[in-house]
Design a protein around this motif. Structure first.
Motif, PDB file in Angstrom:
ATOM      1  N   PRO A  79       0.801  -1.243   0.000  1.00  0.00           N
ATOM      2  CA  PRO A  79       0.000   0.000   0.000  1.00  0.00           C
ATOM      3  C   PRO A  79       0.827   1.283   0.000  1.00  0.00           C
ATOM      4  O   PRO A  79       0.463   2.256  -0.656  1.00  0.00           O
ATOM      5  CB  PRO A  79      -0.850  -0.127   1.268  1.00  0.00           C
ATOM      6  CG  PRO A  79      -1.011  -1.605   1.454  1.00  0.00           C
ATOM      7  CD  PRO A  79       0.319  -2.190   1.027  1.00  0.00           C
ATOM      8  N   GLU A  80       1.946   1.295   0.703  1.00  0.00           N
ATOM      9  CA  GLU A  80       2.768   2.509   0.749  1.00  0.00           C
ATOM     10  C   GLU A  80       3.364   2.805  -0.639  1.00  0.00           C
ATOM     11  O   GLU A  80       3.342   3.948  -1.104  1.00  0.00           O
ATOM     12  CB  GLU A  80       3.885   2.330   1.783  1.00  0.00           C
ATOM     13  CG  GLU A  80       4.740   3.562   1.958  1.00  0.00           C
ATOM     14  CD  GLU A  80       5.819   3.347   3.010  1.00  0.00           C
ATOM     15  OE1 GLU A  80       6.952   3.777   2.762  1.00  0.00           O
ATOM     16  OE2 GLU A  80       5.518   2.747   4.064  1.00  0.00           O
ATOM     17  N   THR A  81       3.877   1.778  -1.294  1.00  0.00           N
ATOM     18  CA  THR A  81       4.424   1.954  -2.645  1.00  0.00           C
ATOM     19  C   THR A  81       3.323   2.350  -3.614  1.00  0.00           C
ATOM     20  O   THR A  81       3.513   3.228  -4.468  1.00  0.00           O
ATOM     21  CB  THR A  81       5.118   0.658  -3.115  1.00  0.00           C
ATOM     22  OG1 THR A  81       6.125   0.305  -2.170  1.00  0.00           O
ATOM     23  CG2 THR A  81       5.720   0.815  -4.495  1.00  0.00           C
ATOM     24  N   MET A  82       2.153   1.728  -3.464  1.00  0.00           N
ATOM     25  CA  MET A  82       1.034   2.047  -4.347  1.00  0.00           C
ATOM     26  C   MET A  82       0.601   3.497  -4.159  1.00  0.00           C
ATOM     27  O   MET A  82       0.263   4.178  -5.134  1.00  0.00           O
ATOM     28  CB  MET A  82      -0.143   1.099  -4.100  1.00  0.00           C
ATOM     29  CG  MET A  82      -1.223   1.210  -5.136  1.00  0.00           C
ATOM     30  SD  MET A  82      -0.686   0.753  -6.803  1.00  0.00           S
ATOM     31  CE  MET A  82      -0.804  -1.019  -6.707  1.00  0.00           C
ATOM     32  N   ARG A  83       0.633   3.976  -2.939  1.00  0.00           N
ATOM     33  CA  ARG A  83       0.284   5.382  -2.690  1.00  0.00           C
ATOM     34  C   ARG A  83       1.265   6.294  -3.435  1.00  0.00           C
ATOM     35  O   ARG A  83       0.862   7.286  -4.029  1.00  0.00           O
ATOM     36  CB  ARG A  83       0.307   5.702  -1.197  1.00  0.00           C
ATOM     37  CG  ARG A  83      -0.051   7.165  -0.902  1.00  0.00           C
ATOM     38  CD  ARG A  83      -0.058   7.458   0.580  1.00  0.00           C
ATOM     39  NE  ARG A  83      -1.247   6.999   1.237  1.00  0.00           N
ATOM     40  CZ  ARG A  83      -2.400   7.667   1.264  1.00  0.00           C
ATOM     41  NH1 ARG A  83      -2.521   8.806   0.633  1.00  0.00           N
ATOM     42  NH2 ARG A  83      -3.426   7.195   1.910  1.00  0.00           N
ATOM     43  N   SER A  84       2.538   5.934  -3.453  1.00  0.00           N
ATOM     44  CA  SER A  84       3.534   6.716  -4.195  1.00  0.00           C
ATOM     45  C   SER A  84       3.238   6.697  -5.692  1.00  0.00           C
ATOM     46  O   SER A  84       3.388   7.716  -6.370  1.00  0.00           O
ATOM     47  CB  SER A  84       4.943   6.166  -3.946  1.00  0.00           C
ATOM     48  OG  SER A  84       5.286   6.281  -2.597  1.00  0.00           O
ATOM     49  N   ILE A  85       2.812   5.544  -6.198  1.00  0.00           N
ATOM     50  CA  ILE A  85       2.452   5.431  -7.622  1.00  0.00           C
ATOM     51  C   ILE A  85       1.252   6.318  -7.921  1.00  0.00           C
ATOM     52  O   ILE A  85       1.231   7.049  -8.916  1.00  0.00           O
ATOM     53  CB  ILE A  85       2.179   3.955  -7.993  1.00  0.00           C
ATOM     54  CG1 ILE A  85       3.466   3.138  -7.913  1.00  0.00           C
ATOM     55  CG2 ILE A  85       1.549   3.850  -9.388  1.00  0.00           C
ATOM     56  CD1 ILE A  85       3.270   1.632  -7.993  1.00  0.00           C
ATOM     57  N   VAL A  86       0.244   6.277  -7.047  1.00  0.00           N
ATOM     58  CA  VAL A  86      -0.947   7.116  -7.217  1.00  0.00           C
ATOM     59  C   VAL A  86      -0.550   8.596  -7.189  1.00  0.00           C
ATOM     60  O   VAL A  86      -1.028   9.391  -8.003  1.00  0.00           O
ATOM     61  CB  VAL A  86      -2.016   6.800  -6.147  1.00  0.00           C
ATOM     62  CG1 VAL A  86      -3.135   7.833  -6.159  1.00  0.00           C
ATOM     63  CG2 VAL A  86      -2.579   5.392  -6.348  1.00  0.00           C
ATOM     64  N   ASP A  87       0.353   8.954  -6.274  1.00  0.00           N
ATOM     65  CA  ASP A  87       0.788  10.351  -6.162  1.00  0.00           C
ATOM     66  C   ASP A  87       1.452  10.850  -7.443  1.00  0.00           C
ATOM     67  O   ASP A  87       1.311  12.020  -7.801  1.00  0.00           O
ATOM     68  CB  ASP A  87       1.763  10.523  -4.985  1.00  0.00           C
ATOM     69  CG  ASP A  87       1.071  10.429  -3.632  1.00  0.00           C
ATOM     70  OD1 ASP A  87      -0.180  10.517  -3.582  1.00  0.00           O
ATOM     71  OD2 ASP A  87       1.783  10.258  -2.622  1.00  0.00           O
ATOM     72  N   VAL A  88       2.157   9.968  -8.144  1.00  0.00           N
ATOM     73  CA  VAL A  88       2.784  10.359  -9.408  1.00  0.00           C
ATOM     74  C   VAL A  88       1.716  10.686 -10.450  1.00  0.00           C
ATOM     75  O   VAL A  88       1.829  11.649 -11.198  1.00  0.00           O
ATOM     76  CB  VAL A  88       3.725   9.243  -9.929  1.00  0.00           C
ATOM     77  CG1 VAL A  88       4.131   9.481 -11.375  1.00  0.00           C
ATOM     78  CG2 VAL A  88       4.948   9.123  -9.036  1.00  0.00           C
ATOM     79  N   HIS A  89       0.649   9.896 -10.473  1.00  0.00           N
ATOM     80  CA  HIS A  89      -0.412  10.073 -11.469  1.00  0.00           C
ATOM     81  C   HIS A  89      -1.425  11.148 -11.085  1.00  0.00           C
ATOM     82  O   HIS A  89      -2.056  11.755 -11.954  1.00  0.00           O
ATOM     83  CB  HIS A  89      -1.127   8.745 -11.726  1.00  0.00           C
ATOM     84  CG  HIS A  89      -0.261   7.761 -12.428  1.00  0.00           C
ATOM     85  ND1 HIS A  89      -0.198   7.662 -13.794  1.00  0.00           N
ATOM     86  CD2 HIS A  89       0.627   6.840 -11.956  1.00  0.00           C
ATOM     87  CE1 HIS A  89       0.658   6.729 -14.132  1.00  0.00           C
ATOM     88  NE2 HIS A  89       1.173   6.217 -13.030  1.00  0.00           N
ATOM     89  N   PHE A  90      -1.602  11.338  -9.786  1.00  0.00           N
ATOM     90  CA  PHE A  90      -2.545  12.341  -9.274  1.00  0.00           C
ATOM     91  C   PHE A  90      -1.829  13.174  -8.206  1.00  0.00           C
ATOM     92  O   PHE A  90      -2.114  13.034  -7.013  1.00  0.00           O
ATOM     93  CB  PHE A  90      -3.788  11.667  -8.686  1.00  0.00           C
ATOM     94  CG  PHE A  90      -4.550  10.813  -9.656  1.00  0.00           C
ATOM     95  CD1 PHE A  90      -5.465  11.378 -10.537  1.00  0.00           C
ATOM     96  CD2 PHE A  90      -4.345   9.432  -9.701  1.00  0.00           C
ATOM     97  CE1 PHE A  90      -6.153  10.588 -11.438  1.00  0.00           C
ATOM     98  CE2 PHE A  90      -5.041   8.643 -10.605  1.00  0.00           C
ATOM     99  CZ  PHE A  90      -5.945   9.224 -11.471  1.00  0.00           C
ATOM    100  N   PRO A  91      -0.896  14.043  -8.622  1.00  0.00           N
ATOM    101  CA  PRO A  91      -0.051  14.750  -7.655  1.00  0.00           C
ATOM    102  C   PRO A  91      -0.809  15.681  -6.705  1.00  0.00           C
ATOM    103  O   PRO A  91      -0.351  15.923  -5.597  1.00  0.00           O
ATOM    104  CB  PRO A  91       0.926  15.536  -8.528  1.00  0.00           C
ATOM    105  CG  PRO A  91       0.323  15.579  -9.883  1.00  0.00           C
ATOM    106  CD  PRO A  91      -0.596  14.404 -10.002  1.00  0.00           C
ATOM    107  N   ASN A  92      -1.957  16.170  -7.093  1.00  0.00           N
ATOM    108  CA  ASN A  92      -2.696  17.096  -6.239  1.00  0.00           C
ATOM    109  C   ASN A  92      -3.758  16.404  -5.393  1.00  0.00           C
ATOM    110  O   ASN A  92      -4.480  17.062  -4.648  1.00  0.00           O
ATOM    111  CB  ASN A  92      -3.339  18.197  -7.085  1.00  0.00           C
ATOM    112  CG  ASN A  92      -2.293  19.002  -7.819  1.00  0.00           C
ATOM    113  OD1 ASN A  92      -1.230  19.283  -7.281  1.00  0.00           O
ATOM    114  ND2 ASN A  92      -2.569  19.347  -9.064  1.00  0.00           N
TER     115      ASN A  92
END
Length: 179
Positions: A79-92
């Motif tokens: 989940p932590e890595t996935m959150r980082s992936i999501v942050d790259v695609h949806f930075p705001n």
């Protein structure tokens, strides 16, 4: 790339190719050349390439092919890595929506009997839909058994069998809640 540098060749999802492709590929790699039908050219490597091949393990690869490979398994992101992936695609996009979406996503992946677990791309597509439809974190946190199937579940569940499985689970949960 300058001609004297060692090339890197990526062959993505080899398990989706024709059954003969891996064995045919061995011949091409051994000769260090291949013919491109679309351009009517033969491409010949001056230096043996570094070849990176990916597979989703959807079909068995031939033993002769696998003997020539170095295997490296990449586990599904936590989940932590996935959150980082999501942050790259949806930075705001911050806060509870991502937290709740990730919780639902990983819960769906853990359902016993699910045929196709949703992947990273399904999660990203689903979050995009949640944003477009203005779905709230509270809606994702819903614990009412009649609403066990996640909103916009068609982005996560990609086959009829899995949708039916969730419908059955919702029905069972509803019946247990009524007792």
């Amino acid at each position: 790339m300058p001609a004297d540098e060692r090339p890197v060749l990526l062959i993505d999802e080899i398990d989706k190719a024709d059954i003969e492709f891996p064995n045919d590929l061995l011949q091409e790699l051994d000769r260090m050349e291949f013919y491109v039908y679309e351009t009517h050219e033969t491409i010949k490597a001056r230096h043996r390439p570094v070849v990176i091949i990916t597979s989703n393990n959807e079909k068995e690869l031939p033993d002769a092919f696998l003997r020539r490979c170095f295997f490296h398994y990449i586990k599904f992101p936590d989940p932590e890595t996935m959150r980082s992936i999501v942050d790259v695609h949806f930075p705001n996009l911050k806060g509870r929506l991502v937290t709740e979406a990730l919780k639902v996503f990983y819960d769906v992946r853990e359902v016993p009997g699910i045929k196709k677990k949703p992947s990273t791309s399904e999660l990203l597509d689903w979050i995009k839909l949640l944003l477009n439809e203005d779905i709230s974190p509270e809606t994702l946190r819903e614990s009412d058994p009649r609403k066990l199937i996640p909103p916009l579940h068609g982005a996560l569940l990609k086959n009829e069998q899995d949708v039916h499985l969730f419908e059955r689970l919702a029905f069972i949960a509803k019946r247990q809640g009524a007792q």
